[in-house]
Design a protein around this motif. Structure first.
Motif, PDB file in Angstrom:
ATOM      1  N   GLN A 240       6.474  13.304  47.208  1.00 31.17           N
ATOM      2  CA  GLN A 240       7.763  13.959  47.408  1.00 31.17           C
ATOM      3  C   GLN A 240       8.035  14.864  46.217  1.00 31.17           C
ATOM      4  OE1 GLN A 240       9.874  10.015  49.057  1.00 31.17           O
ATOM      5  NE2 GLN A 240      11.161  11.846  49.246  1.00 31.17           N
ATOM      6  N   ASP A 241       8.702  15.960  46.497  1.00 31.47           N
ATOM      7  CA  ASP A 241       9.000  16.922  45.449  1.00 31.47           C
ATOM      8  C   ASP A 241      10.357  17.574  45.720  1.00 31.47           C
ATOM      9  OD1 ASP A 241       8.481  20.152  44.597  1.00 31.47           O
ATOM     10  OD2 ASP A 241       7.952  18.600  43.117  1.00 31.47           O
ATOM     11  N   PRO A 242      11.233  17.702  44.711  1.00 30.66           N
ATOM     12  CA  PRO A 242      11.063  17.193  43.355  1.00 30.66           C
ATOM     13  C   PRO A 242      11.348  15.702  43.283  1.00 30.66           C
ATOM     14  CG  PRO A 242      13.224  18.179  43.583  1.00 30.66           C
ATOM     15  CD  PRO A 242      12.530  18.391  44.909  1.00 30.66           C
ATOM     16  N   ARG A 243      11.101  15.110  42.147  1.00 25.44           N
ATOM     17  CA  ARG A 243      11.446  13.707  41.963  1.00 25.44           C
ATOM     18  C   ARG A 243      12.917  13.535  41.616  1.00 25.44           C
ATOM     19  NH1 ARG A 243       7.457  10.160  40.659  1.00 25.44           N
ATOM     20  NH2 ARG A 243       9.162   8.662  40.874  1.00 25.44           N
ATOM     21  N   HIS A 244      13.459  14.523  40.929  1.00 22.98           N
ATOM     22  CA  HIS A 244      14.870  14.485  40.559  1.00 22.98           C
ATOM     23  C   HIS A 244      15.466  15.870  40.784  1.00 22.98           C
ATOM     24  CE1 HIS A 244      14.301  10.624  38.462  1.00 22.98           C
ATOM     25  NE2 HIS A 244      13.161  11.128  38.079  1.00 22.98           N
ATOM     26  N   LYS A 245      16.725  15.883  41.238  1.00 19.37           N
ATOM     27  CA  LYS A 245      17.412  17.154  41.429  1.00 19.37           C
ATOM     28  C   LYS A 245      18.870  16.958  41.054  1.00 19.37           C
ATOM     29  CE  LYS A 245      18.020  21.397  42.958  1.00 19.37           C
ATOM     30  NZ  LYS A 245      17.373  22.562  42.299  1.00 19.37           N
ATOM     31  N   ILE A 246      19.345  17.794  40.145  1.00 21.95           N
ATOM     32  CA  ILE A 246      20.764  17.801  39.790  1.00 21.95           C
ATOM     33  C   ILE A 246      21.320  19.131  40.242  1.00 21.95           C
ATOM     34  CG2 ILE A 246      22.449  17.679  37.921  1.00 21.95           C
ATOM     35  CD1 ILE A 246      20.384  16.053  36.328  1.00 21.95           C
ATOM     36  N   THR A 247      22.406  19.105  40.960  1.00 28.39           N
ATOM     37  CA  THR A 247      22.978  20.333  41.477  1.00 28.39           C
ATOM     38  C   THR A 247      24.500  20.263  41.415  1.00 28.39           C
ATOM     39  OG1 THR A 247      22.865  21.904  43.333  1.00 28.39           O
ATOM     40  CG2 THR A 247      23.173  19.591  43.892  1.00 28.39           C
ATOM     41  N   LYS A 248      25.105  21.412  41.533  1.00 31.93           N
ATOM     42  CA  LYS A 248      26.565  21.456  41.565  1.00 31.93           C
ATOM     43  C   LYS A 248      27.045  21.405  43.004  1.00 31.93           C
ATOM     44  CE  LYS A 248      27.123  24.013  37.263  1.00 31.93           C
ATOM     45  NZ  LYS A 248      27.657  25.248  36.620  1.00 31.93           N
ATOM     46  N   ARG A 249      28.203  20.835  43.175  1.00 29.84           N
ATOM     47  CA  ARG A 249      28.807  20.748  44.500  1.00 29.84           C
ATOM     48  C   ARG A 249      28.881  22.136  45.137  1.00 29.84           C
ATOM     49  NH1 ARG A 249      34.665  18.289  44.288  1.00 29.84           N
ATOM     50  NH2 ARG A 249      34.905  20.252  43.200  1.00 29.84           N
ATOM     51  N   GLY A 250      28.483  22.180  46.408  1.00 31.19           N
ATOM     52  CA  GLY A 250      28.521  23.445  47.128  1.00 31.19           C
ATOM     53  C   GLY A 250      27.200  24.165  47.196  1.00 31.19           C
ATOM     54  N   GLN A 251      26.252  23.765  46.352  1.00 31.12           N
ATOM     55  CA  GLN A 251      24.933  24.393  46.369  1.00 31.12           C
ATOM     56  C   GLN A 251      24.072  23.799  47.483  1.00 31.12           C
ATOM     57  OE1 GLN A 251      23.981  27.002  44.122  1.00 31.12           O
ATOM     58  NE2 GLN A 251      26.209  26.918  43.970  1.00 31.12           N
ATOM     59  N   ASN A 252      23.043  24.544  47.873  1.00 31.56           N
ATOM     60  CA  ASN A 252      22.065  24.057  48.847  1.00 31.56           C
ATOM     61  C   ASN A 252      20.858  23.492  48.103  1.00 31.56           C
ATOM     62  OD1 ASN A 252      23.809  25.187  50.693  1.00 31.56           O
ATOM     63  ND2 ASN A 252      22.522  26.968  51.115  1.00 31.56           N
ATOM     64  N   VAL A 253      20.274  22.430  48.655  1.00 32.71           N
ATOM     65  CA  VAL A 253      19.063  21.866  48.076  1.00 32.71           C
ATOM     66  C   VAL A 253      18.051  21.614  49.186  1.00 32.71           C
ATOM     67  CG1 VAL A 253      20.202  20.789  46.090  1.00 32.71           C
ATOM     68  CG2 VAL A 253      19.943  19.489  48.218  1.00 32.71           C
ATOM     69  N   THR A 254      16.778  21.658  48.817  1.00 29.43           N
ATOM     70  CA  THR A 254      15.706  21.377  49.772  1.00 29.43           C
ATOM     71  C   THR A 254      14.700  20.452  49.126  1.00 29.43           C
ATOM     72  OG1 THR A 254      15.957  23.529  50.837  1.00 29.43           O
ATOM     73  CG2 THR A 254      13.885  22.367  51.207  1.00 29.43           C
ATOM     74  N   PHE A 255      14.314  19.423  49.861  1.00 24.63           N
ATOM     75  CA  PHE A 255      13.314  18.469  49.393  1.00 24.63           C
ATOM     76  C   PHE A 255      12.087  18.562  50.297  1.00 24.63           C
ATOM     77  CE2 PHE A 255      16.755  17.300  47.048  1.00 24.63           C
ATOM     78  CZ  PHE A 255      17.684  16.454  47.649  1.00 24.63           C
ATOM     79  N   ARG A 256      10.933  18.246  49.703  1.00 21.51           N
ATOM     80  CA  ARG A 256       9.699  18.287  50.464  1.00 21.51           C
ATOM     81  C   ARG A 256       9.033  16.921  50.459  1.00 21.51           C
ATOM     82  NH1 ARG A 256       5.037  22.497  51.157  1.00 21.51           N
ATOM     83  NH2 ARG A 256       3.240  21.115  51.472  1.00 21.51           N
ATOM     84  N   CYS A 257       8.402  16.591  51.566  1.00 24.03           N
ATOM     85  CA  CYS A 257       7.618  15.367  51.689  1.00 24.03           C
ATOM     86  C   CYS A 257       6.245  15.719  52.258  1.00 24.03           C
ATOM     87  CB  CYS A 257       8.306  14.368  52.617  1.00 24.03           C
ATOM     88  SG  CYS A 257       7.292  12.927  53.037  1.00 24.03           S
ATOM     89  N   ASP A 258       5.209  15.253  51.583  1.00 23.13           N
ATOM     90  CA  ASP A 258       3.839  15.363  52.101  1.00 23.13           C
ATOM     91  C   ASP A 258       3.355  13.977  52.479  1.00 23.13           C
ATOM     92  OD1 ASP A 258       4.015  17.882  50.090  1.00 23.13           O
ATOM     93  OD2 ASP A 258       2.526  18.245  51.664  1.00 23.13           O
ATOM     94  N   PRO A 259       3.160  13.734  53.765  1.00 15.09           N
ATOM     95  CA  PRO A 259       2.751  12.382  54.192  1.00 15.09           C
ATOM     96  C   PRO A 259       1.264  12.156  53.941  1.00 15.09           C
ATOM     97  CG  PRO A 259       2.804  13.838  56.068  1.00 15.09           C
ATOM     98  CD  PRO A 259       3.291  14.653  54.884  1.00 15.09           C
ATOM     99  N   ILE A 260       0.816  10.957  54.176  1.00 21.75           N
ATOM    100  CA  ILE A 260      -0.622  10.662  54.183  1.00 21.75           C
ATOM    101  C   ILE A 260      -1.249  11.512  55.288  1.00 21.75           C
ATOM    102  CG2 ILE A 260      -2.319   8.849  54.652  1.00 21.75           C
ATOM    103  CD1 ILE A 260      -0.307   6.900  53.330  1.00 21.75           C
ATOM    104  N   SER A 261      -2.386  12.114  54.988  1.00 22.97           N
ATOM    105  CA  SER A 261      -2.871  13.245  55.778  1.00 22.97           C
ATOM    106  C   SER A 261      -3.046  12.952  57.274  1.00 22.97           C
ATOM    107  CB  SER A 261      -4.175  13.790  55.198  1.00 22.97           C
ATOM    108  OG  SER A 261      -5.146  12.769  55.161  1.00 22.97           O
TER     109      SER A 261
END
Lengths: 115, 111
Positions: free
Chosen positions: A6-27
């Motif tokens: 998973q990426d990122p491991r940590h994310k700090i953001t301000k309220r109102g911002q957009n965030v996106t996380f990624r997951c790479d499963p076992i192939s």
């Protein structure tokens, strides 16, 4: 390493911002799950993909949340207009349908903090 | 209401002690997981059970389908066993792919 990543491991953001996380499963895994875990609680189901099809979304997943798995491999989870209540650990898991008991394997999680 | 209940919520033990963590669930399941989570870390699957008993090293997991109950035992506990232990079930029925989790048991093993 052939586990779930998973990426990122940590994310700090301000309220109102957009965030996106990624997951790479076992192939070779065709099933992918997103869960959310808040402090002191067990994880809760958010959504589930079989290949590229999103087959179930929890009522926890408001309109600000969207998840995709465009080619049936990696997945992204986007949160728009983040709120402080979105602060949590977001966990991804994958499994292979048809395998005995369909065991899920978990990634390390992305910890989101919304200020 | 959480449908998977774990007890105790917190457990402190001395190194070497035998530890038991319990999990109860409400309806029929196809599988039960015991998972381990270290502070700030991801989740590692320890066992997946549908019946009987499994053993791996110092860890033993049992399940009683009729009583809807499972236990995780740790023999000769060690400080490195300190973690949150989570029980999760996959219910029989339509949505039988997703897991429903307990709140976890925080285990602290002191040297």
């Amino acid at each position: 390493d052939t586990g779930v990543s998973q990426d990122p491991r940590h994310k700090i953001t301000k309220r109102g911002q957009n965030v996106t996380f990624r997951c790479d499963p076992i192939s070779e895994h065709n099933r992918l799950y997103w869960y959310r875990q808040t402090l002191g609680q067990g994880p809760e189901f958010l959504t589930y993909f079989q290949n590229e099809a999103q087959l179930e979304k929890s009522r926890l997943l408001s309109d600000r949340f969207s998840a995709e798995r465009p080619k049936g491999s990696f997945s992204t989870l986007e949160i728009q207009r983040t709120e402080q209540g979105d602060s949590a650990m977001y966990l991804c898991a994958s499994s292979l349908a048809g395998r005995v008991l369909d065991e899920q394997f978990f990634g390390p999680g992305t910890r989101l903090t919304v200020l | 209401k959480n449908e998977v209940e774990q007890s105790p919520q917190n457990l402190t033990a001395q190194e070497g002690e035998f530890i038991t963590i319990n999990c109860s669930y409400s309806v029929g399941i196809s599988a039960l997981h015991w998972l381990q989570q270290h502070p700030g870390g991801g989740i590692v699957s320890l066992f997946m059970l549908s019946s009987g008993k499994k053993k791996h090293g110092r860890l033993i997991a049992t399940i009683n389908i009729q009583e809807k109950h499972s236990s995780l035992h740790i023999t000769a506990s060690h400080p490195r066993d300190s973690a949150v232990y989570i029980c999760a079930v996959r219910y029989d029925g339509g949505s039988n792919y997703k897991l429903t989790f307990g709140k976890g048991t925080l285990l602290t093993v002191n040297p």
